[in-house]
Design an enzyme around this catalytic site. Structure first.
Site, PDB file in Angstrom:
ATOM      1  N   SER A 225       0.788  -1.271   0.191  1.00 12.95           N
ATOM      2  CA  SER A 225       0.142  -0.042  -0.166  1.00 12.95           C
ATOM      3  C   SER A 225       0.995   0.851  -0.004  1.00 12.95           C
ATOM      4  CB  SER A 225      -0.682   0.463   0.998  1.00 12.95           C
ATOM      5  OG  SER A 225      -0.644   0.228   2.494  1.00 12.95           O
ATOM      6  N   ASP A 254       0.193  -8.895 -11.114  1.00  8.68           N
ATOM      7  CA  ASP A 254       0.281  -8.952 -12.627  1.00  8.68           C
ATOM      8  C   ASP A 254       0.216  -7.441 -13.028  1.00  8.68           C
ATOM      9  OD1 ASP A 254       1.383 -11.227 -12.064  1.00  8.68           O
ATOM     10  OD2 ASP A 254      -0.508 -12.374 -12.123  1.00  8.68           O
TER      11      ASP A 254
END
Length: 309
Positions: A225, A254
């Protein structure tokens, strides 16, 4: 031929469902399952496609699951190049528990592969002439852990740039091979350097040592984060995304790679590409289940990413 080719040696059918609650020793009644194509390079191609980019998606495919995988990818509009293998493509299981809001992810190991099947994958990728080759995801247990390192050494004889996103022994084996870009997280980076980082300055110093050793030209260090840090021999830039609502973290890494490669393939500079990668990764956690990033979310987050030199 697209100027990006992705390689997935251990793809999967991701089967996702949900139950009221998870308990042992009783039969659990699941809801109707959803089937999605999965695997590192495949998801990179899917994320690129969502952003309007093109890639050639190369992956192993065996048995009924392999055939289903190709059908799913074709239905999404991807350009595919399945490499036929004799063993069965794996299936993973993802279960959401309504009572707690928790998600359980069961990943299967993958098929046995012959040396000839592995070599066929290398041949297709190396002969593609693509500007960017993205090798991403885990390797089946039957494969040598230095596969990505072998690929890197062969790519050096071409004009392609290799991007690797993997973990564990497969990542460690890349230490002496030399790739264009690596995307480790902090824990993986500490293992590569053999040190525990007490500060970002120490992290940068260690990454520069890895660059000097020829491990990679570019490091994009994923920090969850907190965003990511782009480090090369000349620059070090930290980028932090805004806080977003989290639904599922599946495919966030990804999507990040997909955003980076999509941007690079358009001719953007590295800093812009990593910024798009962070935006795509953040956008992916806003979507449920195995859904990847949504373009509108990506572009919105891109404009709100803080650049911390």
């Amino acid at each position: 031929m697209p100027n990006v080719i992705t390689l997935t040696m251990n793809p999967a059918i991701d089967k996702s469902s949900s139950v009221d609650s998870v308990a042992s020793e009783i039969k659990l009644r699941c809801e109707k399952p959803q089937f999605d194509p999965g695997g590192g390079g495949i998801n990179v191609s899917r994320a690129m496609h969502k952003l309007g980019g093109e890639s050639m998606t190369v992956y192993t495919a065996g048995g009924g699951a392999g055939a289903m995988l190709t059908r799913l990818l074709t239905a999404e509009g991807l350009t595919t190049q399945p490499i036929s293998i004799s063993d069965m493509t794996r299936e993973n299981l993802i279960v959401y528990e309504h009572a707690t809001g928790l998600q359980y992810r069961f990943g299967m190991p993958g098929p046995d592969m012959t040396p000839a099947e592995v070599e066929a994958c290398l041949d297709v990728v190396l002969e593609s002439g693509a500007e960017y080759i993205v090798a991403s995801g885990s390797l089946p247990p039957s494969m040598e852990k230095d596969f990505y390192a072998t690929l890197a050494r062969r790519v050096k004889a071409t004009d392609s740039k290799l991007i690797v996103d993997t973990s564990g022994e497969a990542l460690e084996a890349c230490a002496s091979a030399g790739v264009y870009l690596l995307k480790p997280n902090l824990r993986e980076l500490e293992k590569l350097s053999g040190e525990t980082f007490q500060s970002e300055a120490i992290m940068q110093e260690n990454v520069r040592k890895l660059i000097e050793r020829g491990m990679a030209e570019v490091f994009v260090v994923s920090m969850g984060s907190a965003g990511a840090m782009l480090i090369t021999a000349d620059i070090a830039v930290k980028m932090r995304p805004p806080v977003v609502p989290i639904q599922s973290k599946v495919g966030a890494g990804d999507s990040m790679v997909g955003g980076i490669v999509w941007s690079l393939s358009r001719g953007d500079d590295l800093q812009t590409a990593v910024r798009y990668g962070i935006a795509a990764g953040s956008a992916a956690v806003m979507t449920p289940g195995t859904e990847l990033c949504r373009p509108d979310d990506v572009h919105d987050i891109f404009g709100r990413i803080a650049i911390l030199d």
